[in-house]
Design a protein around this motif. Structure first.
Motif, PDB file in Angstrom:
ATOM      1  N   PRO A  41      24.316  80.109   7.603  1.00 55.22           N
ATOM      2  CA  PRO A  41      24.827  80.325   6.242  1.00 55.22           C
ATOM      3  C   PRO A  41      26.319  80.697   6.343  1.00 55.22           C
ATOM      4  O   PRO A  41      26.729  81.363   7.289  1.00 55.22           O
ATOM      5  N   ARG A  42      27.112  80.193   5.367  1.00 55.12           N
ATOM      6  CA  ARG A  42      26.643  79.537   4.188  1.00 55.12           C
ATOM      7  C   ARG A  42      27.100  78.094   4.124  1.00 55.12           C
ATOM      8  O   ARG A  42      27.278  77.552   3.042  1.00 55.12           O
ATOM      9  N   ARG A  43      27.319  77.502   5.294  1.00 51.95           N
ATOM     10  CA  ARG A  43      27.628  76.075   5.316  1.00 51.95           C
ATOM     11  C   ARG A  43      26.402  75.264   4.928  1.00 51.95           C
ATOM     12  O   ARG A  43      26.516  74.233   4.266  1.00 51.95           O
ATOM     13  N   GLY A  44      25.231  75.653   5.380  1.00 47.57           N
ATOM     14  CA  GLY A  44      24.002  75.041   4.903  1.00 47.57           C
ATOM     15  C   GLY A  44      23.820  73.583   5.255  1.00 47.57           C
ATOM     16  O   GLY A  44      23.523  72.771   4.373  1.00 47.57           O
ATOM     17  N   GLU A  45      23.964  73.235   6.525  1.00 51.44           N
ATOM     18  CA  GLU A  45      23.762  71.840   6.929  1.00 51.44           C
ATOM     19  C   GLU A  45      22.917  71.773   8.185  1.00 51.44           C
ATOM     20  O   GLU A  45      23.027  72.627   9.065  1.00 51.44           O
ATOM     21  N   ALA A  46      22.083  70.738   8.260  1.00 49.74           N
ATOM     22  CA  ALA A  46      21.334  70.416   9.469  1.00 49.74           C
ATOM     23  C   ALA A  46      21.502  68.925   9.722  1.00 49.74           C
ATOM     24  O   ALA A  46      21.299  68.115   8.807  1.00 49.74           O
ATOM     25  N   HIS A  47      21.875  68.569  10.940  1.00 51.40           N
ATOM     26  CA  HIS A  47      22.133  67.181  11.303  1.00 51.40           C
ATOM     27  C   HIS A  47      21.120  66.726  12.354  1.00 51.40           C
ATOM     28  O   HIS A  47      20.780  67.485  13.262  1.00 51.40           O
ATOM     29  N   PHE A  48      20.659  65.473  12.230  1.00 55.02           N
ATOM     30  CA  PHE A  48      19.630  64.931  13.109  1.00 55.02           C
ATOM     31  C   PHE A  48      20.101  63.588  13.652  1.00 55.02           C
ATOM     32  O   PHE A  48      20.761  62.812  12.954  1.00 55.02           O
ATOM     33  N   ASP A  49      19.755  63.309  14.902  1.00 54.26           N
ATOM     34  CA  ASP A  49      20.175  62.075  15.561  1.00 54.26           C
ATOM     35  C   ASP A  49      19.335  60.913  15.030  1.00 54.26           C
ATOM     36  O   ASP A  49      18.125  60.841  15.258  1.00 54.26           O
ATOM     37  N   SER A  50      19.972  59.991  14.327  1.00 49.81           N
ATOM     38  CA  SER A  50      19.243  58.863  13.736  1.00 49.81           C
ATOM     39  C   SER A  50      18.736  57.885  14.781  1.00 49.81           C
ATOM     40  O   SER A  50      17.866  57.053  14.497  1.00 49.81           O
ATOM     41  N   ALA A  51      19.275  57.967  16.017  1.00 52.78           N
ATOM     42  CA  ALA A  51      18.842  57.053  17.069  1.00 52.78           C
ATOM     43  C   ALA A  51      17.612  57.546  17.810  1.00 52.78           C
ATOM     44  O   ALA A  51      17.061  56.831  18.643  1.00 52.78           O
ATOM     45  N   GLU A  52      17.157  58.765  17.524  1.00 53.79           N
ATOM     46  CA  GLU A  52      15.954  59.288  18.155  1.00 53.79           C
ATOM     47  C   GLU A  52      14.707  58.558  17.653  1.00 53.79           C
ATOM     48  O   GLU A  52      14.712  57.940  16.584  1.00 53.79           O
ATOM     49  N   ARG A  53      13.649  58.687  18.424  1.00 55.14           N
ATOM     50  CA  ARG A  53      12.357  58.151  17.991  1.00 55.14           C
ATOM     51  C   ARG A  53      11.602  59.273  17.277  1.00 55.14           C
ATOM     52  O   ARG A  53      10.877  60.049  17.884  1.00 55.14           O
ATOM     53  N   TRP A  54      11.777  59.342  15.968  1.00 58.19           N
ATOM     54  CA  TRP A  54      11.150  60.400  15.181  1.00 58.19           C
ATOM     55  C   TRP A  54       9.744  60.010  14.782  1.00 58.19           C
ATOM     56  O   TRP A  54       9.445  58.834  14.565  1.00 58.19           O
ATOM     57  N   SER A  55       8.885  61.010  14.666  1.00 57.01           N
ATOM     58  CA  SER A  55       7.490  60.766  14.317  1.00 57.01           C
ATOM     59  C   SER A  55       7.004  61.866  13.386  1.00 57.01           C
ATOM     60  O   SER A  55       7.524  62.988  13.382  1.00 57.01           O
ATOM     61  N   LEU A  56       5.999  61.531  12.591  1.00 52.36           N
ATOM     62  CA  LEU A  56       5.325  62.520  11.746  1.00 52.36           C
ATOM     63  C   LEU A  56       3.891  62.716  12.201  1.00 52.36           C
ATOM     64  O   LEU A  56       3.055  63.211  11.458  1.00 52.36           O
ATOM     65  N   HIS A  57       3.625  62.332  13.452  1.00 48.79           N
ATOM     66  CA  HIS A  57       2.290  62.464  14.024  1.00 48.79           C
ATOM     67  C   HIS A  57       2.365  63.399  15.231  1.00 48.79           C
ATOM     68  O   HIS A  57       3.443  63.788  15.673  1.00 48.79           O
ATOM     69  N   SER A  58       1.219  63.746  15.749  1.00 47.23           N
ATOM     70  CA  SER A  58       1.177  64.764  16.798  1.00 47.23           C
ATOM     71  C   SER A  58       1.499  64.232  18.184  1.00 47.23           C
ATOM     72  O   SER A  58       1.928  64.978  19.051  1.00 47.23           O
ATOM     73  N   GLY A  59       1.327  62.921  18.434  1.00 45.37           N
ATOM     74  CA  GLY A  59       1.419  62.457  19.810  1.00 45.37           C
ATOM     75  C   GLY A  59       2.494  61.455  20.113  1.00 45.37           C
ATOM     76  O   GLY A  59       2.626  61.014  21.242  1.00 45.37           O
ATOM     77  N   LYS A  60       3.300  61.031  19.132  1.00 50.32           N
ATOM     78  CA  LYS A  60       4.267  59.979  19.360  1.00 50.32           C
ATOM     79  C   LYS A  60       5.664  60.432  18.965  1.00 50.32           C
ATOM     80  O   LYS A  60       5.875  60.924  17.867  1.00 50.32           O
ATOM     81  N   GLY A  61       6.623  60.239  19.837  1.00 46.31           N
ATOM     82  CA  GLY A  61       7.993  60.555  19.512  1.00 46.31           C
ATOM     83  C   GLY A  61       8.234  62.049  19.349  1.00 46.31           C
ATOM     84  O   GLY A  61       7.406  62.886  19.698  1.00 46.31           O
ATOM     85  N   ARG A  62       9.409  62.381  18.813  1.00 44.33           N
ATOM     86  CA  ARG A  62       9.765  63.770  18.533  1.00 44.33           C
ATOM     87  C   ARG A  62       9.275  64.121  17.132  1.00 44.33           C
ATOM     88  O   ARG A  62       9.621  63.443  16.167  1.00 44.33           O
TER      89      ARG A  62
END
Length: 426
Positions: A117-138
């Motif tokens: 605070p209080r810049r309030g930013e979070a940056h994520f690497d778009s080249a990563e293998r992102w996942s919304l499951h338990s066993g694949k990717g980050r």
């Protein structure tokens, strides 16, 4: 390079942390004190997201990450679909003007970093293998939850099981937040304003396509649910012929009578068997007296508690949009209206389908923003649209928005206002 971690940034960038791969556990580098926000209601915005992940599932994961912290503290978060926000989450590639030390380096390196605070930013690497499951990717949910902790002012924890540990934490049957995480956030912002801190095991968050957005039905005795929708998000809203409101969130709904008295939360299944949790939109038809529900690429039609023959049906087969924002029965047209982004669809009931010459631009509804979460016709003649904590009053004669404000504190008929004490209930 198989052990990802979140290292601290330098003082110039004030980056709270950048998750990095490391060959072995290293000495934890202590971050400068993160500070705190001087308010309890914060907005956040998902600026963009990976193209290979469904937008609605990303938004659910982000919402869950913020609710992890609001469940155990006095903080309340609202999502802003556009415009400014206190906390912004953005996906970048490579160097993105945060300094060379914070440049993203593709899969396997730095995953994300955030600012105190209080810049309030979070940056994520778009080249990563992102996942919304338990066993694949980050797992995106875990990384977002960690970085959100930094945007709230939390530093790294020396406790190995803590979410705020520098090292990447995998989902398991254990609680996502450790006692150290909870003590840290409560030291900054205090305990929840109502009831006790609520925790859920990590396995609840492993598959966001099936995720139930209502955490709180598991802990009824810990926190009152009677007005929960008043200080949180709801999925959809509609009203029947007796001017009873139906407010939907997760696997439950509330009924608010015309006098403004709200019921306790009720489970969806006994009332509408087969209806999934977390619906996108709902409308009660004044023409047929039926409830229409929409989620993802399917729609449901119920006469009372009976699912009509042939339902659920695919939206694409009917020309209807997937994941509509809002559904409404519009009396002037004697039709259903579905809103999706900058467009709206006029829909007939018999047979169910989009009328010719639609969709049309939302500009026809002068002053109405895109991305509303629900709408109800009021007995006084206006139609009220809702998004986050805001409402827009639409005059059906003038065909334009004539007022806007905070629905929980300004609309007594939403069930959040005690007429006897003239105070809000939360």
């Amino acid at each position: 390079m198989a052990l990802p971690r979140c290292g601290t940034g330098d003082g110039k960038s004030r980056a709270a942390g950048a998750r990095r791969a490391s060959p072995a556990r290293r000495r934890r580098r202590t971050a400068q004190h993160g500070g705190r926000w001087y308010k309890r209601h914060l907005t956040y915005r998902v600026v963009n997201w990976p193209s290979y992940l469904p937008q609605h599932e990303v938004r659910l994961a982000v919402r869950a990450a913020f609710e992890l912290w609001s469940n155990v503290s006095s903080l309340v978060f609202w999502e802003a679909r556009d415009g400014p926000a206190d906390i912004r989450l953005t996906f970048f590639h490579g160097d993105h003007n945060d300094g060379l030390n914070n440049a993203f380096d593709g899969p396997g390196g730095a995953l994300a970093h955030a600012f105190f605070p209080r810049r309030g930013e979070a940056h994520f690497d778009s080249a990563e293998r992102w996942s919304l499951h338990s066993g694949k990717g980050r797992n995106l949910f875990i990384v977002v939850a960690h970085e959100v902790g930094h945007t709230l002012g939390l530093e790294h924890s020396p406790v190995k099981s803590a979410l705020m540990s520098p090292y990447y934490k995998k989902l398991s049957k254990d609680f996502v937040l450790s006692w150290d995480d909870i003590l840290a956030i409560q030291n900054l912002y205090g305990k929840p304003s109502k009831g006790l801190a609520i925790q859920l095991p990590g396995k609840v968050f492993t598959h966001f396509q099936d995720w139930n957005t209502d955490f709180y039905d598991r802990d009824r005795q810990q926190r009152s649910l009677s007005t929960y929708y008043c200080h949180s998000f709801f999925d959809a809203i509609t009203a029947d012929g007796d001017h009873n409101l139906y407010i939907f969130k997760g696997s439950h709904y509330w009924v608010v009578s015309a006098s403004g008295n709200a019921s306790d939360p009720r489970p969806l299944q006994p009332r509408w068997p087969g209806l999934p949790a977390g619906i996108d939109a709902c409308a009660w038809s004044q023409l047929s007296g039926k409830f229409y529900f929409f989620k993802g690429g399917r729609c449901w039609c119920y006469a009372g508690s009976k699912l009509e023959a042939g339902f659920p049906r695919k939206c694409s087969a009917l020309g209807l949009p997937r994941h509509p924002d809002t559904a409404l029965y519009f009396q002037q047209l004697r039709r259903l209206v579905l809103f999706k982004g900058p467009k709206y669809f006029v829909v007939s009931e018999e047979p169910l389908g989009v009328e010719p010459y639609y969709p049309r631009s939302l500009r026809d509804w002068a002053g109405l923003p895109p991305g509303t979460a629900g709408a109800v016709p009021h007995r006084h003649g206006s139609v009220y649209f809702f998004r986050d904590d805001q409402y827009w009053e639409f005059d059906q004669a003038k065909l334009q928005v004539v007022a806007t404000g905070k629905w929980a504190t300004q609309l007594a008929w939403m069930g959040c206002w005690d007429a006897n004490s003239e105070q809000v209930l939360f």
